[in-house]
Write a protein that holds these residues in place. Structure first.
Motif, PDB file in Angstrom:
ATOM      1  N   CYS A 198     -75.045   8.690   2.788  1.00 42.83           N
ATOM      2  CA  CYS A 198     -74.445   7.490   3.381  1.00 42.83           C
ATOM      3  C   CYS A 198     -74.626   6.275   2.491  1.00 42.83           C
ATOM      4  O   CYS A 198     -75.739   5.984   2.027  1.00 42.83           O
ATOM      5  CB  CYS A 198     -75.080   7.212   4.748  1.00 42.83           C
ATOM      6  N   GLN A 228     -68.910   0.304   6.271  1.00 45.46           N
ATOM      7  CA  GLN A 228     -69.021   0.442   7.721  1.00 45.46           C
ATOM      8  C   GLN A 228     -68.432   1.744   8.242  1.00 45.46           C
ATOM      9  O   GLN A 228     -68.987   2.357   9.165  1.00 45.46           O
ATOM     10  CB  GLN A 228     -68.366  -0.749   8.424  1.00 45.46           C
ATOM     11  N   GLN A 229     -67.345   2.191   7.658  1.00 48.11           N
ATOM     12  CA  GLN A 229     -66.719   3.423   8.124  1.00 48.11           C
ATOM     13  C   GLN A 229     -67.638   4.626   7.912  1.00 48.11           C
ATOM     14  O   GLN A 229     -67.719   5.511   8.769  1.00 48.11           O
ATOM     15  CB  GLN A 229     -65.378   3.659   7.426  1.00 48.11           C
ATOM     16  N   ARG A 277     -70.265   4.405  10.584  1.00 48.06           N
ATOM     17  CA  ARG A 277     -69.673   4.726  11.895  1.00 48.06           C
ATOM     18  C   ARG A 277     -69.535   6.236  12.079  1.00 48.06           C
ATOM     19  O   ARG A 277     -69.918   6.780  13.123  1.00 48.06           O
ATOM     20  CB  ARG A 277     -68.319   4.049  12.029  1.00 48.06           C
ATOM     21  N   GLU A 278     -69.024   6.904  11.075  1.00 48.41           N
ATOM     22  CA  GLU A 278     -68.820   8.347  11.183  1.00 48.41           C
ATOM     23  C   GLU A 278     -70.134   9.096  11.369  1.00 48.41           C
ATOM     24  O   GLU A 278     -70.226  10.018  12.194  1.00 48.41           O
ATOM     25  CB  GLU A 278     -68.084   8.850   9.933  1.00 48.41           C
ATOM     26  N   PHE A 310     -73.122   7.852  12.478  1.00 51.49           N
ATOM     27  CA  PHE A 310     -73.779   7.499  13.740  1.00 51.49           C
ATOM     28  C   PHE A 310     -73.097   8.180  14.923  1.00 51.49           C
ATOM     29  O   PHE A 310     -73.770   8.644  15.849  1.00 51.49           O
ATOM     30  CB  PHE A 310     -73.791   5.983  13.925  1.00 51.49           C
ATOM     31  N   HIS A 311     -71.785   8.249  14.899  1.00 54.10           N
ATOM     32  CA  HIS A 311     -71.078   8.887  16.011  1.00 54.10           C
ATOM     33  C   HIS A 311     -71.225  10.402  15.971  1.00 54.10           C
ATOM     34  O   HIS A 311     -71.149  11.057  17.014  1.00 54.10           O
ATOM     35  CB  HIS A 311     -69.615   8.454  16.021  1.00 54.10           C
ATOM     36  N   GLU A 341     -74.624  10.729  17.464  1.00 59.73           N
ATOM     37  CA  GLU A 341     -74.279  10.387  18.855  1.00 59.73           C
ATOM     38  C   GLU A 341     -75.443   9.779  19.637  1.00 59.73           C
ATOM     39  O   GLU A 341     -75.322   8.686  20.179  1.00 59.73           O
ATOM     40  CB  GLU A 341     -73.735  11.608  19.596  1.00 59.73           C
ATOM     41  N   ASN A 381     -74.031  -3.353   9.405  1.00 59.68           N
ATOM     42  CA  ASN A 381     -73.230  -2.171   9.723  1.00 59.68           C
ATOM     43  C   ASN A 381     -73.981  -1.209  10.640  1.00 59.68           C
ATOM     44  O   ASN A 381     -73.410  -0.672  11.599  1.00 59.68           O
ATOM     45  CB  ASN A 381     -72.842  -1.439   8.429  1.00 59.68           C
ATOM     46  N   CYS A 382     -75.256  -0.991  10.342  1.00 57.34           N
ATOM     47  CA  CYS A 382     -76.056  -0.080  11.162  1.00 57.34           C
ATOM     48  C   CYS A 382     -76.285  -0.644  12.559  1.00 57.34           C
ATOM     49  O   CYS A 382     -76.210   0.079  13.556  1.00 57.34           O
ATOM     50  CB  CYS A 382     -77.380   0.218  10.467  1.00 57.34           C
ATOM     51  N   HIS A 388     -74.324  -2.791  14.105  1.00 57.07           N
ATOM     52  CA  HIS A 388     -73.015  -2.809  14.775  1.00 57.07           C
ATOM     53  C   HIS A 388     -72.679  -1.460  15.388  1.00 57.07           C
ATOM     54  O   HIS A 388     -72.110  -1.385  16.494  1.00 57.07           O
ATOM     55  CB  HIS A 388     -71.939  -3.210  13.762  1.00 57.07           C
ATOM     56  N   GLU A 389     -73.056  -0.385  14.695  1.00 58.64           N
ATOM     57  CA  GLU A 389     -72.709   0.951  15.173  1.00 58.64           C
ATOM     58  C   GLU A 389     -73.730   1.535  16.136  1.00 58.64           C
ATOM     59  O   GLU A 389     -73.378   2.328  17.011  1.00 58.64           O
ATOM     60  CB  GLU A 389     -72.522   1.888  13.974  1.00 58.64           C
TER      61      GLU A 389
END
Length: 254
Positions: free
Chosen positions: A62, A67-68, A71-72, A74-75, A78, A116-117, A119-120
């Motif tokens: 990472c 940010q993308q 985001r990927e 972290f999601h 989950e 970024n971290c 935010h997600e």
């Protein structure tokens, strides 16, 4: 005490230095550690050490400045109970000797990467009704260090973001604190000395060590132990604080 059993934990910059030490002690205390780093070789070594010791860990490649990418990942993870924002880069220079490219590089990793971290992860923590965030700041957020303009800017931002997040999300049962180390003996220090003081590494190491009133640099394990406490249930009443861990640097050097 200080159990993190089955806590899903994300640690940025977990491949080396302070991030590696935090990853390892969290895993020893039962956490499921997600190591985020831009250097796969170092991060995979961290994971290997944890797995060989009987812990649980996985590596995620990472670049936290994107940010993308954050985001990927972290999601995909989950469920995140704990986030430690440890990834960061340093820079030597004053305001008039720091060029725009270097300033923005420090900003992108140390400030935007932390943002970024945050935010997600915050929506994920709100969803599970709680969480713990720990940012790694620096004594550079407290006092003026020579030739550390961009780095000090970034760590001051980490300190301020800590206070803001703690205030905004206290009602969602999310705690946010930060740690401000002084000089800590990491591979970065050894590389810095080799690059800037060839042949005088030992002499300069001693000089830097003695700039702390306690007479030495900190260890990564000492920083990791404080991180463990602040992310554990034993620290459930603590939020919105920064903790210098500095061998007396801030209070005793004046």
């Amino acid at each position: 005490m200080f159990s993190l059993k089955n806590k899903s934990t994300v640690i940025t910059g977990g491949g080396s230095g302070i991030g590696r030490a935090i990853s390892q002690i969290f895993a020893r205390q039962g956490a499921i550690v997600h190591v985020l780093d831009i250097d796969p070789a170092l991060a995979e070594e961290t994971v290997k050490n944890i797995l060989e010791a009987g812990g649980q860990a996985v590596f995620h490649m990472c670049d936290i400045s994107k940010q993308q990418d954050v985001r990927e990942i972290f999601h995909k993870i989950e469920h995140i109970d704990i986030l430690v924002n440890s990834a960061g880069i340093a820079h030597v220079g004053k305001a008039d000797t720091t060029n725009e490219e270097d300033f923005m590089k420090v900003f992108q990793v140390n400030v935007k990467g932390t943002y970024n971290c945050l935010h997600e992860v915050l929506p994920l923590m709100i969803k599970i009704k709680g969480g713990v965030i720990l940012n790694i700041a620096s004594i550079a957020a407290w006092i003026g260090l020579p030739d550390r303009f961009a780095y000090s800017m970034s760590k001051g931002a980490a300190f301020a973001m800590t206070l803001s997040v703690a205030r905004d999300y206290i009602d969602q049962h999310i705690r946010c604190n930060s740690i401000s180390p002084a000089r800590v003996h990491t591979p970065f220090v050894d590389g810095f000395l080799s690059k800037n003081y060839p042949g005088k590494e030992a002499e300069m190491f001693e000089k830097l060590s003695k700039s702390q009133p306690i007479g030495r640099m900190g260890t990564t394990d000492e920083i990791a132990s404080l991180a463990l406490f602040l992310c554990s249930e034993e620290a459930a009443f603590i939020t919105g604080n920064d903790y210098p861990i500095d061998g007396g640097f801030i209070k005793l050097n004046n």
